[in-house]
Design an enzyme around this catalytic site. Structure first.
Site, PDB file in Angstrom:
ATOM      1  N   ASP A 211       0.832  -1.203   0.000  1.00  0.00           N
ATOM      2  CA  ASP A 211       0.000   0.000   0.000  1.00  0.00           C
ATOM      3  C   ASP A 211       0.875   1.265   0.000  1.00  0.00           C
ATOM      4  O   ASP A 211       1.860   1.342   0.738  1.00  0.00           O
ATOM      5  CB  ASP A 211      -0.864  -0.036   1.270  1.00  0.00           C
ATOM      6  CG  ASP A 211      -1.965   0.999   1.272  1.00  0.00           C
ATOM      7  OD1 ASP A 211      -2.801   0.970   0.357  1.00  0.00           O
ATOM      8  OD2 ASP A 211      -1.986   1.843   2.189  1.00  0.00           O
ATOM      9  N   GLU A 274       2.062  -0.252  -4.866  1.00  0.00           N
ATOM     10  CA  GLU A 274       1.080   0.739  -5.322  1.00  0.00           C
ATOM     11  C   GLU A 274       1.831   2.034  -5.598  1.00  0.00           C
ATOM     12  O   GLU A 274       2.449   2.602  -4.695  1.00  0.00           O
ATOM     13  CB  GLU A 274       0.000   0.981  -4.264  1.00  0.00           C
ATOM     14  CG  GLU A 274      -1.096   1.897  -4.780  1.00  0.00           C
ATOM     15  CD  GLU A 274      -1.984   2.503  -3.700  1.00  0.00           C
ATOM     16  OE1 GLU A 274      -3.096   2.927  -4.029  1.00  0.00           O
ATOM     17  OE2 GLU A 274      -1.559   2.575  -2.531  1.00  0.00           O
ATOM     18  N   HIS A 335     -10.073  -0.720  -6.164  1.00  0.00           N
ATOM     19  CA  HIS A 335     -11.048  -0.333  -5.131  1.00  0.00           C
ATOM     20  C   HIS A 335     -11.007   1.166  -4.814  1.00  0.00           C
ATOM     21  O   HIS A 335     -11.747   1.619  -3.944  1.00  0.00           O
ATOM     22  CB  HIS A 335     -10.777  -1.140  -3.868  1.00  0.00           C
ATOM     23  CG  HIS A 335      -9.436  -0.834  -3.264  1.00  0.00           C
ATOM     24  ND1 HIS A 335      -8.249  -1.128  -3.899  1.00  0.00           N
ATOM     25  CD2 HIS A 335      -9.102  -0.206  -2.124  1.00  0.00           C
ATOM     26  CE1 HIS A 335      -7.248  -0.696  -3.172  1.00  0.00           C
ATOM     27  NE2 HIS A 335      -7.726  -0.143  -2.080  1.00  0.00           N
ATOM     28  N   ASP A 336     -10.113   1.909  -5.448  1.00  0.00           N
ATOM     29  CA  ASP A 336     -10.024   3.356  -5.215  1.00  0.00           C
ATOM     30  C   ASP A 336     -10.489   4.172  -6.419  1.00  0.00           C
ATOM     31  O   ASP A 336     -10.440   5.403  -6.377  1.00  0.00           O
ATOM     32  CB  ASP A 336      -8.564   3.757  -4.927  1.00  0.00           C
ATOM     33  CG  ASP A 336      -8.037   3.149  -3.650  1.00  0.00           C
ATOM     34  OD1 ASP A 336      -8.817   3.041  -2.683  1.00  0.00           O
ATOM     35  OD2 ASP A 336      -6.847   2.783  -3.611  1.00  0.00           O
TER      36      ASP A 336
END
Ligand code: GLC
Length: 548
Positions: A211, A274, A335-336
């Site tokens: 992340d 990410e 998911h963002d």
């Protein structure tokens, strides 16, 4: 890198995550097994056959660790356990075993930039100035006027500093105040976090998606970020300053090297980062001599305007910027981000699927995109995402793309027998896995066919990429078989009008293998390629690799 001038690995030398396809699950929304309206691990285990049927290689699951859920699991209170909402460690081991039994890999989410305020490390850290864990987080004295130490902003709105009344200092949080940033300049933090990775790697996990990896290190002098001249009131408040001193700092690469070294102690594990960065910054995350992450996520297709010239150029620029030996990857949704079918429309989502699965590099699919799930509008009283709550009405909220997976016509689309935590799309009676499995022209059938093609053709999995042209709405490229295998011309019409593409010499005769409409197979092509509105075609060329 499209020149093919350096030695490529032989087919056997490609590893699973280069040849494979990754599928992302948002676990709260995939499959509920106990009727609480929230997806869980036994639910995922019960659906493993979907992945086998679809024929993907690896499943990445967003965070499943204990968490107060201020940011739905991206605020971790314990890195080495499972949140009871999702199940237990035994449930996880069972999922891993069942997945491995089917030849599927499991990738977990690692959230190293910040913990939850509820993490015992932070509780200790905030307890006093002289606590041994004080320096595990980022504490600073107030500015002279008593306000925050500098102008750094939170991604989710407001300042990135929160005052701890008890000890009189501010702590830094790139996201919510409930997500304090760890201090990765402290070697004890580095070691503790490497132990976390070891815990899961020893258990058999096949990889991690890290992340906000580009956020891990911040400026040691805490300099103010420069103001952004292009920002105006009404824009996303976070963009008021440029995150020069808070992200993508040069020292971050030293940290990543530690992670990578650990991964190299294990066989066949993948390290994904990410990285929301422009291409020229992104490629640094492969690391010097490839000592960084295996795959820095490439979000260019998410961020780009859906326009043939633009998309063609970004593909070309990405290919050219890749370091020698750096393996590409492509992502359409996550998911963002708003779902691809909502960003470009359902018809273009089919073209996008063809692009994703025919470009060079590892594709990552987002659950539900394979049936063309669209964003669901969430009424204000049902909003869950803290970002939407903090910065409402700007379309930043992420609930719309996180709604329950649509499995069947059963109530709640077969996701839960309880009350779903986010509303199920009203489109589920027709947009669901069961219905689309039986429809030879459905989005799901298209995904199946594309995956099948990719699997069966070395040129698709490993071949070179060459841009052919971008003219009007049409974008065309060739995937070359490198050892005399078949080559393919991919022609994509990104617009609503018909077009005729003049195929380039050497790539001008062949046979259609796949149309996004799933109705033109076996058609011969000679010289010109006719494309209907919103149509993508894959054409098997008569002359392997003759072009160029
Ligand atoms: C990443 C995650 C996002 C999360 C944020 C903070 O961008 O993908 O969902 O809110 O980091 O952890």
């Amino acid at each position: 890198m499209s020149e093919g001038t350096f030695d490529r690995p032989s087919e056997q030398e490609y590893v699973w995550w280069q040849r494979g396809i990754v599928y992302q699950i948002y676990p709260r929304s995939f499959q509920d097994s106990n009727g609480d309206g929230i997806g869980d691990l036994p639910g995922i285990t019960s659906r493993l056959d979907h992945f086998r049927w679809l024929d993907v290689d690896a499943v990445w699951i967003s965070p499943i660790y204990p968490s107060p859920m201020a940011d739905f699991g991206y605020d971790v209170a314990d890195y080495t356990d499972i949140h009871p909402i999702f199940g237990t460690l035994d449930d996880f081991d069972r999922l891993l075993e069942e997945a491995h039994g089917r030849g599927l890999k499991i990738i977990l989410d690692f959230v190293p930039n910040h913990t939850s305020v509820e993490h015992p490390w932070f509780k200790e850290s905030r307890s006093s100035w002289d606590n041994p864990k004080r320096d595990w987080y980022i504490w600073q004295d107030p500015a002279l006027d008593g306000g925050p130490p500098n102008n750094w902003l939170s991604n989710f709105g407001g300042p990135a500093w929160t005052l701890d009344e008890e000890t009189g200092q501010y702590y830094y949080h790139a996201f919510l105040p409930e997500q304090p940033d760890l201090n990765w300049r402290n070697p004890e933090v580095v070691n503790a976090m490497l132990d976390v990775l070891r815990f899961w790697l020893d258990r058999g996990v096949d990889g991690f998606r890290v992340d906000v990896i580009w956020h891990l290190i911040k400026d040691e002098h805490f300099r103010d970020n420069p103001e952004n001249p292009d920002w105006s009131p009404g824009d996303n408040p976070y963009d008021a300053v440029v995150s020069l001193y808070t992200a993508d700092r040069p020292e971050v690469h030293d940290i990543i090297v530690h992670m990578r070294r650990l991964f190299d102690e294990y066989e066949g594990r993948v390290l994904i980062g990410e990285t929301y960065l422009p291409v020229e910054r992104l490629v640094h995350y492969y690391g010097e001599d490839q000592a960084g992450v295996h795959l820095p996520f490439n979000f260019q297709l998410i961020l780009a305007d859906w326009d043939a010239a633009n998309v063609s150029q970004l593909i070309q620029e990405y290919e050219e910027a890749l370091p020698a030996g750096g393996w590409p990857n492509w992502v359409l949704s996550n998911h963002d981000q708003h779902r691809i079918a909502s960003r470009v429309g359902l018809e273009q989502a089919r073209v996008a699927a063809m692009m994703l699965l025919t470009l060079r590099g590892t594709p990552t699919l987002y659950y539900g995109d394979e049936i063309g799930m669209r964003d669901v509008e969430i009424p204000a009283e049902l909003v869950q995402d803290p970002w939407e709550k903090n910065v409402p009405g700007k379309g930043l909220g992420r609930d719309p793309e996180r709604t329950p997976m649509q499995w069947s016509r059963e109530p709640n689309a077969g996701f839960t027998r309880g009350v779903p935590w986010l509303p199920v799309s009203k489109e589920y009676p027709s947009t669901n896995i069961e219905a689309q499995r039986d429809d030879p022209h459905s989005m799901l059938s298209l995904y199946r066919r594309l995956i099948d093609l990719r699997r069966g053709e070395p040129a698709m999995e490993m071949g070179d990429y060459r841009t052919v042209s971008a003219f009007r709405d049409v974008l065309a490229y060739v995937r070359d078989g490198r050892r005399g295998e078949d080559s393919f011309l991919v022609a994509l019409n990104l617009g609503p009008h018909p077009h005729v593409l003049k195929a380039p010499e050497g790539a001008d005769t062949g046979t259609v293998v796949l149309s996004t409409y799933l109705d033109r197979a076996e058609e011969e092509v000679a010289g010109e390629v006719e494309l209907r509105p919103n149509e993508g075609l894959v054409i098997r060329l008569n002359e392997p690799a003759a072009f160029g």
